[in-house]
Enzyme design. Sequence first.
Site, PDB file in Angstrom:
ATOM      1  N   GLN A   1       1.975  -6.050  -3.314  1.00  0.00           N
ATOM      2  CA  GLN A   1       2.449  -6.388  -1.853  1.00  0.00           C
ATOM      3  C   GLN A   1       3.532  -5.437  -1.562  1.00  0.00           C
ATOM      4  O   GLN A   1       3.825  -4.164  -2.206  1.00  0.00           O
ATOM      5  CB  GLN A   1       2.579  -7.667  -1.323  1.00  0.00           C
ATOM      6  CG  GLN A   1       1.190  -8.465  -1.251  1.00  0.00           C
ATOM      7  CD  GLN A   1       0.639  -8.845  -2.694  1.00  0.00           C
ATOM      8  OE1 GLN A   1       1.318  -9.734  -3.343  1.00  0.00           O
ATOM      9  NE2 GLN A   1      -0.528  -8.521  -2.884  1.00  0.00           N
TER      10      GLN A   1
ATOM     11  N   LYS B   1       1.960   2.121  -5.163  1.00  0.00           N
ATOM     12  CA  LYS B   1       2.270   1.500  -6.297  1.00  0.00           C
ATOM     13  C   LYS B   1       1.587   1.825  -7.469  1.00  0.00           C
ATOM     14  O   LYS B   1       1.980   2.270  -8.475  1.00  0.00           O
ATOM     15  CB  LYS B   1       2.538   0.134  -6.129  1.00  0.00           C
ATOM     16  CG  LYS B   1       3.610  -0.347  -5.224  1.00  0.00           C
ATOM     17  CD  LYS B   1       3.720  -1.742  -4.978  1.00  0.00           C
ATOM     18  CE  LYS B   1       2.346  -2.466  -4.309  1.00  0.00           C
ATOM     19  NZ  LYS B   1       1.972  -1.894  -3.109  1.00  0.00           N
TER      20      LYS B   1
ATOM     21  N   GLY C   1      -4.416  -4.173  -4.085  1.00  0.00           N
ATOM     22  CA  GLY C   1      -5.620  -3.260  -4.123  1.00  0.00           C
ATOM     23  C   GLY C   1      -4.799  -1.825  -4.445  1.00  0.00           C
ATOM     24  O   GLY C   1      -4.097  -1.148  -3.687  1.00  0.00           O
ATOM     25  N   HIS C   2      -4.740  -1.726  -5.754  1.00  0.00           N
ATOM     26  CA  HIS C   2      -3.712  -0.490  -6.126  1.00  0.00           C
ATOM     27  C   HIS C   2      -4.786   0.774  -6.696  1.00  0.00           C
ATOM     28  O   HIS C   2      -5.731   0.320  -7.641  1.00  0.00           O
ATOM     29  CB  HIS C   2      -3.020  -1.002  -7.504  1.00  0.00           C
ATOM     30  CG  HIS C   2      -1.898  -1.922  -7.067  1.00  0.00           C
ATOM     31  ND1 HIS C   2      -1.140  -2.384  -7.948  1.00  0.00           N
ATOM     32  CD2 HIS C   2      -1.944  -2.435  -5.858  1.00  0.00           C
ATOM     33  CE1 HIS C   2      -0.395  -3.300  -7.415  1.00  0.00           C
ATOM     34  NE2 HIS C   2      -0.718  -3.372  -5.962  1.00  0.00           N
TER      35      HIS C   2
ATOM     36  N   ASP D   1       0.864  -1.151   0.031  1.00  0.00           N
ATOM     37  CA  ASP D   1       0.197  -0.111   0.064  1.00  0.00           C
ATOM     38  C   ASP D   1       0.825   1.347   0.075  1.00  0.00           C
ATOM     39  O   ASP D   1       0.557   2.380   0.535  1.00  0.00           O
ATOM     40  CB  ASP D   1      -0.864   0.024   1.256  1.00  0.00           C
ATOM     41  CG  ASP D   1      -1.896  -1.109   1.158  1.00  0.00           C
ATOM     42  OD1 ASP D   1      -2.266  -1.589   0.035  1.00  0.00           O
ATOM     43  OD2 ASP D   1      -2.266  -1.592   2.302  1.00  0.00           O
TER      44      ASP D   1
HETATM   45  P1  GDP Z   1      -0.868   0.087  -3.567  1.00  0.00           P
HETATM   46  O1  GDP Z   1      -1.543  -0.689  -3.211  1.00  0.00           O
HETATM   47  O2  GDP Z   1       0.872   0.194  -3.377  1.00  0.00           O
HETATM   48  O3  GDP Z   1      -0.979   0.696  -4.935  1.00  0.00           O
HETATM   49  O4  GDP Z   1      -1.453   1.547  -2.739  1.00  0.00           O
HETATM   50  P2  GDP Z   1      -2.857   1.702  -2.114  1.00  0.00           P
HETATM   51  O5  GDP Z   1      -3.753   2.145  -3.344  1.00  0.00           O
HETATM   52  O6  GDP Z   1      -3.415   0.529  -1.670  1.00  0.00           O
HETATM   53  O7  GDP Z   1      -2.790   2.805  -1.026  1.00  0.00           O
HETATM   54  C1  GDP Z   1      -2.296   4.026  -1.162  1.00  0.00           C
HETATM   55  C2  GDP Z   1      -3.266   5.052  -1.065  1.00  0.00           C
HETATM   56  O8  GDP Z   1      -2.828   6.433  -0.995  1.00  0.00           O
HETATM   57  C3  GDP Z   1      -4.257   5.212  -2.181  1.00  0.00           C
HETATM   58  O9  GDP Z   1      -5.745   5.673  -1.603  1.00  0.00           O
HETATM   59  C4  GDP Z   1      -3.805   6.282  -2.895  1.00  0.00           C
HETATM   60  O10 GDP Z   1      -4.915   6.952  -3.822  1.00  0.00           O
HETATM   61  C5  GDP Z   1      -3.275   7.161  -2.040  1.00  0.00           C
HETATM   62  N1  GDP Z   1      -1.945   7.960  -2.475  1.00  0.00           N
HETATM   63  C6  GDP Z   1      -0.919   7.666  -3.210  1.00  0.00           C
HETATM   64  N2  GDP Z   1       0.017   8.442  -3.354  1.00  0.00           N
HETATM   65  C7  GDP Z   1      -0.335   9.565  -2.655  1.00  0.00           C
HETATM   66  C8  GDP Z   1       0.400  10.610  -2.280  1.00  0.00           C
HETATM   67  O11 GDP Z   1       1.167  11.136  -2.775  1.00  0.00           O
HETATM   68  N3  GDP Z   1      -0.483  11.427  -1.511  1.00  0.00           N
HETATM   69  C9  GDP Z   1      -1.642  11.168  -0.625  1.00  0.00           C
HETATM   70  N4  GDP Z   1      -2.331  12.060  -0.065  1.00  0.00           N
HETATM   71  N5  GDP Z   1      -2.459  10.086  -1.141  1.00  0.00           N
HETATM   72  C10 GDP Z   1      -1.675   9.176  -1.968  1.00  0.00           C
HETATM   73  P1  IMO Z   2      -0.953  -4.192  -2.333  1.00  0.00           P
HETATM   74  O1  IMO Z   2      -0.454  -4.756  -3.556  1.00  0.00           O
HETATM   75  C1  IMO Z   2      -1.159  -4.540   2.247  1.00  0.00           C
HETATM   76  C2  IMO Z   2      -0.963  -8.687   3.639  1.00  0.00           C
HETATM   77  C3  IMO Z   2      -2.462  -9.163   4.366  1.00  0.00           C
HETATM   78  C4  IMO Z   2      -1.530 -10.049   5.420  1.00  0.00           C
HETATM   79  C5  IMO Z   2      -0.491 -10.739   4.484  1.00  0.00           C
HETATM   80  C6  IMO Z   2      -0.806 -12.178   3.850  1.00  0.00           C
HETATM   81  O2  IMO Z   2      -2.297  -3.372  -2.359  1.00  0.00           O
HETATM   82  O3  IMO Z   2       0.272  -3.262  -1.475  1.00  0.00           O
HETATM   83  P2  IMO Z   2      -2.412 -12.624   1.872  1.00  0.00           P
HETATM   84  O4  IMO Z   2      -3.831 -12.532   1.712  1.00  0.00           O
HETATM   85  O5  IMO Z   2      -1.649 -12.190   0.690  1.00  0.00           O
HETATM   86  O6  IMO Z   2      -2.257 -14.150   2.233  1.00  0.00           O
HETATM   87  O7  IMO Z   2      -2.164 -11.884   3.219  1.00  0.00           O
HETATM   88  O8  IMO Z   2      -0.298  -9.844   3.392  1.00  0.00           O
HETATM   89  N1  IMO Z   2      -1.128  -8.223   2.167  1.00  0.00           N
HETATM   90  C7  IMO Z   2      -1.177  -6.934   1.992  1.00  0.00           C
HETATM   91  N2  IMO Z   2      -1.073  -5.828   2.662  1.00  0.00           N
HETATM   92  N3  IMO Z   2      -1.072  -4.627   0.629  1.00  0.00           N
HETATM   93  C8  IMO Z   2      -1.387  -5.509  -0.021  1.00  0.00           C
HETATM   94  O9  IMO Z   2      -1.207  -5.261  -1.328  1.00  0.00           O
HETATM   95  C9  IMO Z   2      -1.422  -6.761   0.526  1.00  0.00           C
HETATM   96  N4  IMO Z   2      -1.649  -8.120   0.180  1.00  0.00           N
HETATM   97  C10 IMO Z   2      -1.730  -9.084   1.259  1.00  0.00           C
HETATM   98  O10 IMO Z   2      -3.014  -8.077   5.205  1.00  0.00           O
HETATM   99  O11 IMO Z   2      -1.013  -9.413   6.394  1.00  0.00           O
HETATM  100 MG    MG Z   3      -2.902  -1.499  -1.774  1.00  0.00          MG
END
Ligand code: GDP
Ligand code: IMO
Ligand code: MG
Length: 425
Positions: free
Chosen positions: A223, A16, A40-41, A13
């Site tokens: 991840q 990415k 979840g991106h 998270d």
């Molecule tokens: P990922 O799994 O690495 O793609 O990240 P996620 O989407 O799960 O979580 C990142 C969260 O931060 C999302 O809600 C994005 O919209 C938000 N986000 C990403 N970059 C920035 C940033 O530079 N500033 C802020 N405020 N939010 C960001």
């Molecule tokens: P993105 O790509 C954050 C965590 C779960 C748990 C562990 C194992 O959005 O960064 P799993 O279901 O993969 O067997 O769970 O990994 N986890 C993540 N945490 N971002 C993710 O993906 C994750 N995918 C799995 O919360 O601790």
């Molecule tokens: Mg994510």
Amino acid sequence: MPTTVLIGAQWGDEGKGKVTDHLSETADVVVRYQGGNNAGHTIVVGDERFALTLIPSGVLYPQVTPVIGNGCVIDPSVLVKEMAELDSRGIDPSRLRISGNAHLIMPYHRKLDAVMERFLGQQQIGTTKRGIGPAYMDKYSRHGIRVQDLFDPKIFRQKLEIALKDKNKILTKVYNSLPIDPEPIAEEYLGYADKLRDHVTDTSLLLFEAHQAGKQIIFEGAQGTLLDIDHGTYPFVTSSNPTAGGATTGSGIGPKAIDRVIGVAKAYITRVGTGPFPTELHDETGARMVELGGEFGTVTGRRRRCGWLDLVALRYATRVNGLTELALTKLDILSSFDTLKVAVAYDSLGERFDEFPRQQRILYNCNPVYEELPGWNTDISGVRLYDDLPGEARQYIEYVEKAIGIPVTTIGVGPARDATVERTA
Ligand code: GDP
Ligand code: IMO
Ligand code: MG
């Protein structure tokens, strides 16, 4: 044209999706190489928000060929839904290419994920319950069912029956659960064949040819480094290799094709699920990070645990991935803190650790050694040029660069596509 691997440098998270989308403007191919719909991106474009779980973030650009590589595990019910949703929002999913060697997540994998976690009780991993671990277990025990099996109903049914003989014993005898009937699964899954047929191809060859033709390829990790099955905080990890090496095995491209490895890290750090977390904050400051950063999981909605930036872990991620540069995201979230802390070492069991400890017992007992840096107390979300950032924000970035020995080339100042400060090293 460079081939880029983009990986999460923390516990996932990191942003990415946003960084991949940003780079995809000039990309030809964007590839997912591991994981499944545990990811979840999030991408924010204008008023629209996309939360992609399986389809690479590059899909939003019409010139990009999105690829799901052999290293991924695919829940076809989720994939067809994600494709339909994109279609309904005006994004053409017909360009998606899928490896026939990728493994399928089956309904019994989801069920096993849930019952295995329940059985672990206090020791549970806190998985996303999407069946990821059990699907990879079957892959490695060589009982898996692959995407290509969908196109041969006889073989599919045979493999399913063999798998369920074993799984039903485990479900009923070990986990006191109800057995699963193969027929509805066969019907459901064989129904996906027609929807996926045109997308399935030799993705390794596709990537080789794209590379030969000088196309720009981005590998989008899911991840993060500390969730890696080999290099993460085992056993509180996911069941694949999000680290840069996974990009080659998970896609079938040779390591020499890769030119850049970008790590993505938040300006602080978060974790969903259980497991050690040295800089975790259980206080008001942590709660502020959750609130300001909107730190709730994209997939499961769970509250993310938050803490100060951990430079010991980030230096480790730089090393195990061979990072060439860093994208530092969510810097804007730190704007209202008077003082910022960064962990530069750990104290554990009476010893100081400058390197990320590989022993679980040491890691569990780590107390961070912090350095303090001044905050900037100014809204930076509108800043687009590095020199327009407040001096304290630049000091923070440059401190990070010095600590990890690579340049910070991209800085996130908001969730929107353009809320990015580019910096040439
Ligand atoms: P990922 O799994 O690495 O793609 O990240 P996620 O989407 O799960 O979580 C990142 C969260 O931060 C999302 O809600 C994005 O919209 C938000 N986000 C990403 N970059 C920035 C940033 O530079 N500033 C802020 N405020 N939010 C960001
Ligand atoms: P993105 O790509 C954050 C965590 C779960 C748990 C562990 C194992 O959005 O960064 P799993 O279901 O993969 O067997 O769970 O990994 N986890 C993540 N945490 N971002 C993710 O993906 C994750 N995918 C799995 O919360 O601790
Ligand atoms: Mg994510």
